[in-house]
Scaffold this motif. Structure first.
Motif, PDB file in Angstrom:
ATOM      1  N   ASN B  30      19.502  53.206  35.933  1.00 15.92           N
ATOM      2  CA  ASN B  30      20.652  52.332  35.797  1.00 15.92           C
ATOM      3  C   ASN B  30      22.077  52.356  36.107  1.00 15.92           C
ATOM      4  O   ASN B  30      22.330  51.519  36.356  1.00 15.92           O
ATOM      5  N   TYR B  31      22.231  54.061  35.502  1.00 15.58           N
ATOM      6  CA  TYR B  31      23.280  53.941  35.945  1.00 15.58           C
ATOM      7  C   TYR B  31      23.631  54.301  37.922  1.00 15.58           C
ATOM      8  O   TYR B  31      24.477  54.210  37.846  1.00 15.58           O
ATOM      9  N   LEU B  32      23.288  54.738  37.773  1.00 17.68           N
ATOM     10  CA  LEU B  32      23.280  55.256  39.731  1.00 17.68           C
ATOM     11  C   LEU B  32      23.332  53.211  39.702  1.00 17.68           C
ATOM     12  O   LEU B  32      24.208  53.405  40.760  1.00 17.68           O
ATOM     13  N   SER B  33      22.164  52.504  40.040  1.00 16.04           N
ATOM     14  CA  SER B  33      23.056  51.201  40.451  1.00 16.04           C
ATOM     15  C   SER B  33      23.563  50.141  39.812  1.00 16.04           C
ATOM     16  O   SER B  33      24.762  49.175  40.531  1.00 16.04           O
ATOM     17  N   PHE B  34      24.417  50.304  38.701  1.00 18.78           N
ATOM     18  CA  PHE B  34      24.768  49.571  38.597  1.00 18.78           C
ATOM     19  C   PHE B  34      25.682  49.696  36.436  1.00 18.78           C
ATOM     20  O   PHE B  34      24.304  50.213  36.095  1.00 18.78           O
ATOM     21  N   ASN B 113      38.742  65.012  36.500  1.00 16.59           N
ATOM     22  CA  ASN B 113      37.088  65.868  35.716  1.00 16.59           C
ATOM     23  C   ASN B 113      36.916  65.431  37.234  1.00 16.59           C
ATOM     24  O   ASN B 113      36.578  64.232  37.879  1.00 16.59           O
ATOM     25  N   LEU B 114      35.526  66.406  38.127  1.00 15.32           N
ATOM     26  CA  LEU B 114      35.656  65.912  39.516  1.00 15.32           C
ATOM     27  C   LEU B 114      34.287  66.545  38.997  1.00 15.32           C
ATOM     28  O   LEU B 114      33.704  68.190  39.118  1.00 15.32           O
ATOM     29  N   THR B 115      32.964  66.342  40.242  1.00 14.78           N
ATOM     30  CA  THR B 115      32.082  67.601  40.961  1.00 14.78           C
ATOM     31  C   THR B 115      32.230  67.279  42.088  1.00 14.78           C
ATOM     32  O   THR B 115      32.287  66.708  42.944  1.00 14.78           O
ATOM     33  N   VAL B 116      32.061  68.147  43.170  1.00 14.58           N
ATOM     34  CA  VAL B 116      31.685  68.426  44.776  1.00 14.58           C
ATOM     35  C   VAL B 116      30.743  68.875  44.876  1.00 14.58           C
ATOM     36  O   VAL B 116      29.613  68.936  45.928  1.00 14.58           O
ATOM     37  N   SER B 117      29.783  69.578  44.059  1.00 11.60           N
ATOM     38  CA  SER B 117      28.585  69.981  44.368  1.00 11.60           C
ATOM     39  C   SER B 117      27.092  69.268  44.034  1.00 11.60           C
ATOM     40  O   SER B 117      26.053  70.041  45.029  1.00 11.60           O
ATOM     41  N   LYS B 118      26.836  68.339  43.538  1.00 15.80           N
ATOM     42  CA  LYS B 118      26.095  67.816  42.919  1.00 15.80           C
ATOM     43  C   LYS B 118      25.744  66.793  43.957  1.00 15.80           C
ATOM     44  O   LYS B 118      26.698  66.661  44.619  1.00 15.80           O
ATOM     45  N   ARG B 119      24.246  65.850  43.990  1.00 14.43           N
ATOM     46  CA  ARG B 119      23.899  64.905  44.467  1.00 14.43           C
ATOM     47  C   ARG B 119      25.183  63.744  44.834  1.00 14.43           C
ATOM     48  O   ARG B 119      25.515  63.811  46.238  1.00 14.43           O
ATOM     49  N   ASN B 120      25.243  63.394  43.783  1.00 12.39           N
ATOM     50  CA  ASN B 120      25.871  62.331  43.731  1.00 12.39           C
ATOM     51  C   ASN B 120      27.489  62.802  43.095  1.00 12.39           C
ATOM     52  O   ASN B 120      27.084  62.658  41.786  1.00 12.39           O
ATOM     53  N   ASN B 121      28.629  62.407  43.418  1.00 10.13           N
ATOM     54  CA  ASN B 121      29.517  63.061  42.532  1.00 10.13           C
ATOM     55  C   ASN B 121      30.434  62.025  42.696  1.00 10.13           C
ATOM     56  O   ASN B 121      31.165  60.925  43.194  1.00 10.13           O
ATOM     57  N   TYR B 122      31.341  62.386  40.955  1.00 13.15           N
ATOM     58  CA  TYR B 122      31.721  61.576  40.505  1.00 13.15           C
ATOM     59  C   TYR B 122      33.055  61.839  40.070  1.00 13.15           C
ATOM     60  O   TYR B 122      33.273  63.316  39.423  1.00 13.15           O
ATOM     61  N   PHE B 123      34.168  61.163  40.240  1.00 12.15           N
ATOM     62  CA  PHE B 123      35.219  61.729  40.001  1.00 12.15           C
ATOM     63  C   PHE B 123      36.114  60.777  38.213  1.00 12.15           C
ATOM     64  O   PHE B 123      36.162  60.017  38.213  1.00 12.15           O
ATOM     65  N   THR B 124      36.538  61.059  37.681  1.00 10.60           N
ATOM     66  CA  THR B 124      37.454  60.501  36.484  1.00 10.60           C
ATOM     67  C   THR B 124      38.896  60.171  36.769  1.00 10.60           C
ATOM     68  O   THR B 124      39.690  61.484  36.906  1.00 10.60           O
ATOM     69  N   HIS B 155      41.319  52.947  29.176  1.00 10.93           N
ATOM     70  CA  HIS B 155      42.099  54.174  29.294  1.00 10.93           C
ATOM     71  C   HIS B 155      42.116  54.943  31.326  1.00 10.93           C
ATOM     72  O   HIS B 155      43.103  55.981  31.651  1.00 10.93           O
ATOM     73  N   TYR B 156      40.531  54.894  31.247  1.00 11.87           N
ATOM     74  CA  TYR B 156      39.576  55.772  32.088  1.00 11.87           C
ATOM     75  C   TYR B 156      39.233  55.350  33.072  1.00 11.87           C
ATOM     76  O   TYR B 156      38.408  54.052  33.106  1.00 11.87           O
ATOM     77  N   SER B 157      38.524  56.288  34.579  1.00 11.36           N
ATOM     78  CA  SER B 157      37.799  54.731  35.242  1.00 11.36           C
ATOM     79  C   SER B 157      37.007  56.505  36.007  1.00 11.36           C
ATOM     80  O   SER B 157      37.683  57.310  36.092  1.00 11.36           O
ATOM     81  N   VAL B 158      36.349  55.538  36.136  1.00 10.93           N
ATOM     82  CA  VAL B 158      35.186  57.071  37.180  1.00 10.93           C
ATOM     83  C   VAL B 158      35.304  56.201  38.161  1.00 10.93           C
ATOM     84  O   VAL B 158      35.300  55.170  38.492  1.00 10.93           O
ATOM     85  N   VAL B 159      35.028  57.478  39.384  1.00 11.35           N
ATOM     86  CA  VAL B 159      35.370  56.746  40.920  1.00 11.35           C
ATOM     87  C   VAL B 159      34.154  57.604  41.740  1.00 11.35           C
ATOM     88  O   VAL B 159      33.527  58.618  41.553  1.00 11.35           O
ATOM     89  N   LYS B 160      33.760  56.750  42.533  1.00 11.62           N
ATOM     90  CA  LYS B 160      32.166  56.572  43.120  1.00 11.62           C
ATOM     91  C   LYS B 160      32.951  57.636  44.296  1.00 11.62           C
ATOM     92  O   LYS B 160      33.550  57.051  45.007  1.00 11.62           O
ATOM     93  N   SER B 161      32.955  59.045  44.004  1.00 11.71           N
ATOM     94  CA  SER B 161      33.536  59.708  45.210  1.00 11.71           C
ATOM     95  C   SER B 161      32.603  58.967  46.815  1.00 11.71           C
ATOM     96  O   SER B 161      31.334  58.830  46.808  1.00 11.71           O
ATOM     97  N   VAL B 162      33.328  59.849  47.862  1.00  8.63           N
ATOM     98  CA  VAL B 162      33.310  59.642  48.777  1.00  8.63           C
ATOM     99  C   VAL B 162      31.572  60.578  49.265  1.00  8.63           C
ATOM    100  O   VAL B 162      30.715  60.425  50.245  1.00  8.63           O
ATOM    101  N   LEU B 163      31.621  61.725  47.797  1.00 16.68           N
ATOM    102  CA  LEU B 163      30.333  62.338  48.746  1.00 16.68           C
ATOM    103  C   LEU B 163      29.422  61.955  47.466  1.00 16.68           C
ATOM    104  O   LEU B 163      29.144  62.790  46.462  1.00 16.68           O
ATOM    105  N   THR B 164      28.583  60.978  48.037  1.00 19.83           N
ATOM    106  CA  THR B 164      27.481  60.488  46.808  1.00 19.83           C
ATOM    107  C   THR B 164      26.675  59.436  48.010  1.00 19.83           C
ATOM    108  O   THR B 164      27.087  59.148  49.535  1.00 19.83           O
ATOM    109  N   LYS B 165      25.391  59.237  48.004  1.00 17.24           N
ATOM    110  CA  LYS B 165      24.696  59.294  48.523  1.00 17.24           C
ATOM    111  C   LYS B 165      25.006  58.109  48.999  1.00 17.24           C
ATOM    112  O   LYS B 165      24.390  57.868  50.809  1.00 17.24           O
ATOM    113  N   ASP B 166      25.052  56.926  49.142  1.00 22.16           N
ATOM    114  CA  ASP B 166      25.028  55.509  49.026  1.00 22.16           C
ATOM    115  C   ASP B 166      26.882  54.639  49.237  1.00 22.16           C
ATOM    116  O   ASP B 166      26.859  53.712  49.097  1.00 22.16           O
ATOM    117  N   ILE B 167      27.491  55.470  49.689  1.00 23.50           N
ATOM    118  CA  ILE B 167      28.764  55.073  49.384  1.00 23.50           C
ATOM    119  C   ILE B 167      29.106  54.482  50.548  1.00 23.50           C
ATOM    120  O   ILE B 167      30.260  53.159  49.973  1.00 23.50           O
TER     121      ILE B 167
END
Lengths: 171, 279
Positions: B30-34, B113-124, B155-167
């Motif tokens: 669910n989260y991946l799609s919306f 907050n960020l990850t770069v090594s996962k298949r789909n990376n989200y930044f906060t 107060h926060y937001s999550v970014v779907k980064s360039v380092l994701t599957k379907d950007i």
């Protein structure tokens, strides 16, 4: 120290380690270092599988919330908890498990720990990367990530146990 | 009925396992799609505060490097100021600028907050709905494009980064103006690829890749990276273009959220395009 408090402290400690340190480190080669499966491993031998599953769910969920993975860790930890009794049966000593002992490297010995925890980690990591990547044409990537991560996570578990768990010598 | 209870008793372990497993996988998919599930992410208040604390402790590690980057950007912007330009023609008086109208506005933010090594990376990010951020806004840093806002809280937001599957950000390769979609293969946090580039055109290594600005999320011409390698795809008349990102996502801290003030207008007028009729 009471056995229950020991497990609670271990839960919190491993959770903090995973969320604050090992989620932030990055090595390349698709390596994810995961220490939290150690909690499920070190639960008592005679614990019921239903409570085992519930603990796995709790720990996985609290890690998911803090690493933006939404159920990925939960799912793979559940997988590991489900297979724990099966693997333990498979590598059981001849006269069964001593309920006073722990499933740690100090109590059960290196080779037993290597086989049982190694296999459980393999299941956990393979499921994790399978769900995360979820493409058959990237199957080689899944295998590569699993292979490297299992090695690193296993070494980490051994190091953590030798560092943190004091060996009690019976008098 | 008794048989049913016996069945449940016999398979209770597997049933509980299956129930929990289905639950967690449902959240994940669910989260991946919306992003409906707002409480379980780092955009929620509790985890957001926690990560902000963590960022407060660790942000100083890269302080001097970040200062340098900001200084460079300041110099670049200062060069564009009117006072640093030489006036060639006397006698022009600007009264009211009817030629240039503000189209994009920018909101500064910090990555906590960020990850770069996962298949789909989200930044906060440390800004949210209060600062006027909503889903679908673009995010970039002084070096290049970062991603698209995926989910917001107060107060926060999550970014779907360039380092994701379907950007699928629409980009162009600069001197020749070829259009393509930016993809990421999940292997290397420094490199992505562009799909849909037909192989009858020659592309030079080192050509600049910039945003196309077609979907109205990013302004045209934001840097993405440079072309590093061009591989033929077997059996298709297309190039697989490897792009080296100009931003190193491992050390990213300061970013900008870009808001297009005319996106509604663009969307409205594009709605009137007639669909292709099936025959």
């Amino acid at each position: 120290m009471n056995a229950v408090t020991k497990h609670i402290i271990r839960f919190i400690l491993l959770w903090l380690l995973q969320v604050l340190i090992f989620n932030q480190l990055e090595f390349g080669f698709g390596i994810h270092m995961m220490v939290y499966p150690l909690f499920i491993m070190l639960l008592p031998f005679d614990i019921g599988i239903l409570s085992l599953l519930l603990f796995a769910f709790l720990l996985g969920f609290s890690i998911d919330i803090f690493s933006n993975t939404y159920g990925l860790h939960t799912s793979s930890l559940l997988m590991m908890a489900y297979f724990r009794p099966i693997i333990f049966n498979f590598f059981a000593p001849r006269d069964g498990y001593d309920p006073l002992k722990q499933a740690s490297i100090n109590d059960m010995g290196g080779s037993w720990f290597l086989f049982s925890y190694g296999n459980l980690l393999l299941i956990h990591h393979f499921w994790f990367f399978l769900i995360e990547i979820f493409r058959m044409n990237e199957f080689l990537l899944i295998l590569q990530n699993t292979f490297f991560s299992v090695i690193i996570s296993f070494i980490l578990a051994v190091v953590l146990q030798t560092l943190m768990i004091k060996k009690v010598i019976p008098k | 009925m008794r048989n049913l209870f016996a069945f449940f008793r016999r398979f209770r372990v597997f049933l509980l396992f299956a129930l929990l497993q289905v639950f967690s996988l449902t959240i994940y998919i669910n989260y991946l799609s919306f992003p409906r599930n707002q409480y379980l992410t780092t955009a929620s208040v509790l985890t957001g505060e926690f990560l902000k604390l963590e960022n407060d402790l660790t942000k100083h590690f890269n302080l001097s490097k970040n200062n340098l980057a900001l200084q460079k950007e300041n110099i670049r912007l200062r060069n564009k100021l009117k006072m640093s330009l030489y006036k060639l023609e006397e006698g022009f008086i600007k009264v009211n600028d009817t030629i240039f109208q503000q189209q994009y506005t920018y909101i500064p933010a910090t990555v906590i907050n960020l990850t770069v090594s996962k298949r789909n990376n989200y930044f906060t990010l440390n800004i949210g709905r209060k600062q006027g951020v909503y889903r679908g806004l673009g995010v970039f840093s002084d070096k290049g494009v970062v991603g698209v806002i995926h989910n917001t809280s107060e107060h926060y937001s999550v970014v779907k980064s360039v380092l994701t599957k379907d950007i699928n950000i629409d980009v162009t390769i600069e001197p020749i103006g070829l259009f393509g979609l930016l993809k990421w293969s999940g292997r290397d946090a420094r490199r992505g690829s562009i799909s849909g580039i037909s192989n009858d055109l020659r592309i030079k290594k080192g050509s600049k890749v910039v945003t196309k600005g077609g979907s109205g999320i990013f302004p045209r011409g934001l840097a993405v990276g440079v072309v590093e390698k061009i591989n033929p795809i077997e059996g298709e008349p297309l190039w697989d273009v490897v792009v080296k990102f100009s931003e190193n996502f491992r050390t990213i801290q300061r970013v900008y959220v870009v808001k297009n003030l005319m996106i509604e207008e663009q969307k409205n007028i594009e709605e009137n395009i007639p669909d292709d009729e099936e025959e």
